[in-house]
Scaffold this motif. Structure first.
Motif, PDB file in Angstrom:
ATOM      1  N   GLU A  14      49.268  53.331  -8.792  1.00 55.67           N
ATOM      2  CA  GLU A  14      50.517  53.201  -9.551  1.00 55.67           C
ATOM      3  C   GLU A  14      50.856  51.742  -9.830  1.00 55.67           C
ATOM      4  OE1 GLU A  14      54.013  55.516  -8.824  1.00 55.67           O
ATOM      5  OE2 GLU A  14      52.831  57.151  -7.943  1.00 55.67           O
ATOM      6  N   LEU A  15      50.671  50.896  -8.828  1.00 55.57           N
ATOM      7  CA  LEU A  15      50.973  49.472  -9.010  1.00 55.57           C
ATOM      8  C   LEU A  15      50.004  48.826  -9.992  1.00 55.57           C
ATOM      9  CD1 LEU A  15      51.878  48.433  -5.354  1.00 55.57           C
ATOM     10  CD2 LEU A  15      53.441  48.869  -7.258  1.00 55.57           C
ATOM     11  N   ASN A  16      48.731  49.221  -9.929  1.00 50.35           N
ATOM     12  CA  ASN A  16      47.729  48.672 -10.848  1.00 50.35           C
ATOM     13  C   ASN A  16      48.009  49.085 -12.289  1.00 50.35           C
ATOM     14  OD1 ASN A  16      46.281  47.287  -8.912  1.00 50.35           O
ATOM     15  ND2 ASN A  16      44.705  48.846  -8.692  1.00 50.35           N
ATOM     16  N   ASN A  17      48.621  50.246 -12.479  1.00 48.69           N
ATOM     17  CA  ASN A  17      48.904  50.747 -13.830  1.00 48.69           C
ATOM     18  C   ASN A  17      50.212  50.230 -14.404  1.00 48.69           C
ATOM     19  OD1 ASN A  17      46.544  52.236 -14.114  1.00 48.69           O
ATOM     20  ND2 ASN A  17      47.406  53.997 -13.039  1.00 48.69           N
ATOM     21  N   GLU A  18      50.938  49.451 -13.649  1.00 52.60           N
ATOM     22  CA  GLU A  18      52.230  48.942 -14.096  1.00 52.60           C
ATOM     23  C   GLU A  18      52.130  47.437 -14.358  1.00 52.60           C
ATOM     24  OE1 GLU A  18      55.652  48.787 -15.566  1.00 52.60           O
ATOM     25  OE2 GLU A  18      55.137  50.748 -14.732  1.00 52.60           O
ATOM     26  N   PRO A  19      52.125  47.018 -15.624  1.00 54.49           N
ATOM     27  CA  PRO A  19      51.964  45.597 -15.943  1.00 54.49           C
ATOM     28  C   PRO A  19      52.979  44.678 -15.259  1.00 54.49           C
ATOM     29  CG  PRO A  19      51.809  46.928 -17.934  1.00 54.49           C
ATOM     30  CD  PRO A  19      52.226  47.851 -16.817  1.00 54.49           C
ATOM     31  N   ALA A  20      54.191  45.161 -15.006  1.00 54.94           N
ATOM     32  CA  ALA A  20      55.221  44.325 -14.383  1.00 54.94           C
ATOM     33  C   ALA A  20      54.834  43.911 -12.962  1.00 54.94           C
ATOM     34  CB  ALA A  20      56.549  45.077 -14.348  1.00 54.94           C
ATOM     35  N   PHE A  21      53.922  44.656 -12.340  1.00 51.23           N
ATOM     36  CA  PHE A  21      53.535  44.366 -10.963  1.00 51.23           C
ATOM     37  C   PHE A  21      52.156  43.727 -10.850  1.00 51.23           C
ATOM     38  CE2 PHE A  21      56.260  48.294 -10.426  1.00 51.23           C
ATOM     39  CZ  PHE A  21      57.420  47.566 -10.253  1.00 51.23           C
ATOM     40  N   SER A  22      51.512  43.468 -11.967  1.00 48.98           N
ATOM     41  CA  SER A  22      50.140  42.960 -11.931  1.00 48.98           C
ATOM     42  C   SER A  22      50.019  41.585 -11.272  1.00 48.98           C
ATOM     43  CB  SER A  22      49.544  42.925 -13.341  1.00 48.98           C
ATOM     44  OG  SER A  22      50.274  41.998 -14.131  1.00 48.98           O
ATOM     45  N   ALA A  23      51.103  40.823 -11.226  1.00 46.54           N
ATOM     46  CA  ALA A  23      51.050  39.490 -10.623  1.00 46.54           C
ATOM     47  C   ALA A  23      51.220  39.527  -9.102  1.00 46.54           C
ATOM     48  CB  ALA A  23      52.122  38.598 -11.236  1.00 46.54           C
ATOM     49  N   ILE A  24      51.554  40.687  -8.534  1.00 48.83           N
ATOM     50  CA  ILE A  24      51.738  40.777  -7.085  1.00 48.83           C
ATOM     51  C   ILE A  24      50.383  41.043  -6.435  1.00 48.83           C
ATOM     52  CG2 ILE A  24      52.866  41.997  -5.186  1.00 48.83           C
ATOM     53  CD1 ILE A  24      55.035  42.884  -7.177  1.00 48.83           C
ATOM     54  N   PRO A  25      49.898  40.099  -5.611  1.00 51.06           N
ATOM     55  CA  PRO A  25      48.622  40.338  -4.922  1.00 51.06           C
ATOM     56  C   PRO A  25      48.772  41.470  -3.908  1.00 51.06           C
ATOM     57  CG  PRO A  25      49.270  38.017  -4.793  1.00 51.06           C
ATOM     58  CD  PRO A  25      50.430  38.778  -5.343  1.00 51.06           C
ATOM     59  N   ILE A  26      47.751  42.319  -3.844  1.00 55.37           N
ATOM     60  CA  ILE A  26      47.757  43.438  -2.911  1.00 55.37           C
ATOM     61  C   ILE A  26      46.548  43.310  -1.996  1.00 55.37           C
ATOM     62  CG2 ILE A  26      47.664  45.951  -2.650  1.00 55.37           C
ATOM     63  CD1 ILE A  26      48.891  46.122  -5.495  1.00 55.37           C
ATOM     64  N   VAL A  27      46.824  43.334  -0.692  1.00 56.12           N
ATOM     65  CA  VAL A  27      45.785  43.274   0.326  1.00 56.12           C
ATOM     66  C   VAL A  27      45.719  44.645   0.982  1.00 56.12           C
ATOM     67  CG1 VAL A  27      45.065  42.230   2.510  1.00 56.12           C
ATOM     68  CG2 VAL A  27      46.175  40.820   0.753  1.00 56.12           C
ATOM     69  N   ILE A  28      44.540  45.255   0.919  1.00 58.73           N
ATOM     70  CA  ILE A  28      44.337  46.542   1.578  1.00 58.73           C
ATOM     71  C   ILE A  28      43.916  46.274   3.016  1.00 58.73           C
ATOM     72  CG2 ILE A  28      42.951  48.668   1.641  1.00 58.73           C
ATOM     73  CD1 ILE A  28      44.837  48.596  -0.725  1.00 58.73           C
ATOM     74  N   LEU A  29      44.613  46.921   3.949  1.00 57.86           N
ATOM     75  CA  LEU A  29      44.296  46.795   5.367  1.00 57.86           C
ATOM     76  C   LEU A  29      43.285  47.874   5.723  1.00 57.86           C
ATOM     77  CD1 LEU A  29      47.957  46.396   6.656  1.00 57.86           C
ATOM     78  CD2 LEU A  29      46.333  44.590   6.045  1.00 57.86           C
ATOM     79  N   THR A  30      42.043  47.499   5.890  1.00 53.46           N
ATOM     80  CA  THR A  30      41.005  48.482   6.168  1.00 53.46           C
ATOM     81  C   THR A  30      40.690  48.511   7.654  1.00 53.46           C
ATOM     82  OG1 THR A  30      39.186  46.917   5.864  1.00 53.46           O
ATOM     83  CG2 THR A  30      39.941  48.107   3.911  1.00 53.46           C
ATOM     84  N   SER A  31      40.234  49.659   8.107  1.00 51.76           N
ATOM     85  CA  SER A  31      39.758  49.737   9.487  1.00 51.76           C
ATOM     86  C   SER A  31      38.242  49.627   9.508  1.00 51.76           C
ATOM     87  CB  SER A  31      40.222  51.041  10.142  1.00 51.76           C
ATOM     88  OG  SER A  31      39.789  52.135   9.392  1.00 51.76           O
ATOM     89  N   SER A  32      37.634  49.707   8.320  1.00 50.67           N
ATOM     90  CA  SER A  32      36.178  49.605   8.240  1.00 50.67           C
ATOM     91  C   SER A  32      35.762  49.273   6.813  1.00 50.67           C
ATOM     92  CB  SER A  32      35.543  50.938   8.647  1.00 50.67           C
ATOM     93  OG  SER A  32      35.858  51.922   7.681  1.00 50.67           O
ATOM     94  N   GLU A  33      34.511  48.879   6.656  1.00 52.87           N
ATOM     95  CA  GLU A  33      33.985  48.622   5.320  1.00 52.87           C
ATOM     96  C   GLU A  33      33.934  49.904   4.506  1.00 52.87           C
ATOM     97  OE1 GLU A  33      30.306  46.483   5.379  1.00 52.87           O
ATOM     98  OE2 GLU A  33      31.133  44.909   6.656  1.00 52.87           O
ATOM     99  N   THR A  34      33.872  51.051   5.191  1.00 56.25           N
ATOM    100  CA  THR A  34      33.835  52.343   4.506  1.00 56.25           C
ATOM    101  C   THR A  34      35.092  52.546   3.674  1.00 56.25           C
ATOM    102  OG1 THR A  34      32.552  53.221   6.347  1.00 56.25           O
ATOM    103  CG2 THR A  34      33.541  54.820   4.850  1.00 56.25           C
TER     104      THR A  34
END
Length: 154
Positions: A87-107
């Motif tokens: 949803e955030l990726n599809n909204e141009p108004a939010f494209s400037a906000i960096p998003i960090v995904i917290l992963t528990s694994s490379e999977t």
């Protein structure tokens, strides 16, 4: 004396939105960010709907600041982290906000990318309390890289 705009920007508080369903992890994140030298305001929500409400500044979050950085756990109750990211990726108004995904694994990183969802960064979520310091330093390094990239060249 001229000042360096990137240094000025890095001294302003960073509005960080942590989307984390585990209260214990939320507490460790909060304590680790308080102990870090990075100047920040950490806001915590526990599910995808609240994350979207916060970013959109609606309902209970209408008076909250728009985040400068989002730390997103992919496994959330209700609306998943991947749905929030989409949803955030599809909204141009939010494209400037960096998003960090917290992963528990490379999977998890591979799964996200296989769905065509690409975050700005993937950082492995700490498991042990003493790993949270390294995690906060990783977030700070990522943020400083973003600030330096977006600073105008003089």
């Amino acid at each position: 004396m001229p000042s360096d705009s990137a240094d000025e920007q890095s001294q302003e508080p960073i509005e960080i939105l942590l989307v984390e369903p585990n209260p214990g992890d939320s507490r460790l994140f909060t304590e680790s960010f308080k102990d870090a030298k990075i100047v920040n305001n950490l806001h915590v929500v526990s599910d995808g709907e609240a994350a979207l409400d916060f970013v959109n500044q609606r309902d209970d979050y209408a008076d909250r600041p728009r985040p400068d950085l989002i730390l997103l756990e992919p496994r959330l109750p209700g609306k998943s982290g991947m749905e929030v990211l989409a949803e955030l990726n599809n909204e141009p108004a939010f494209s400037a906000i960096p998003i960090v995904i917290l992963t528990s694994s490379e999977t998890e990183e591979d799964i996200a990318k296989s769905h065509g969802l690409d975050a700005d960064q993937y950082i492995q979520k700490p498991v042990e309390p003493d790993e949270f310091i390294d995690f906060v330093q990783s977030v700070e390094e990522f943020w400083l890289a973003i600030v330096h990239q977006s600073a105008p060249n003089n």
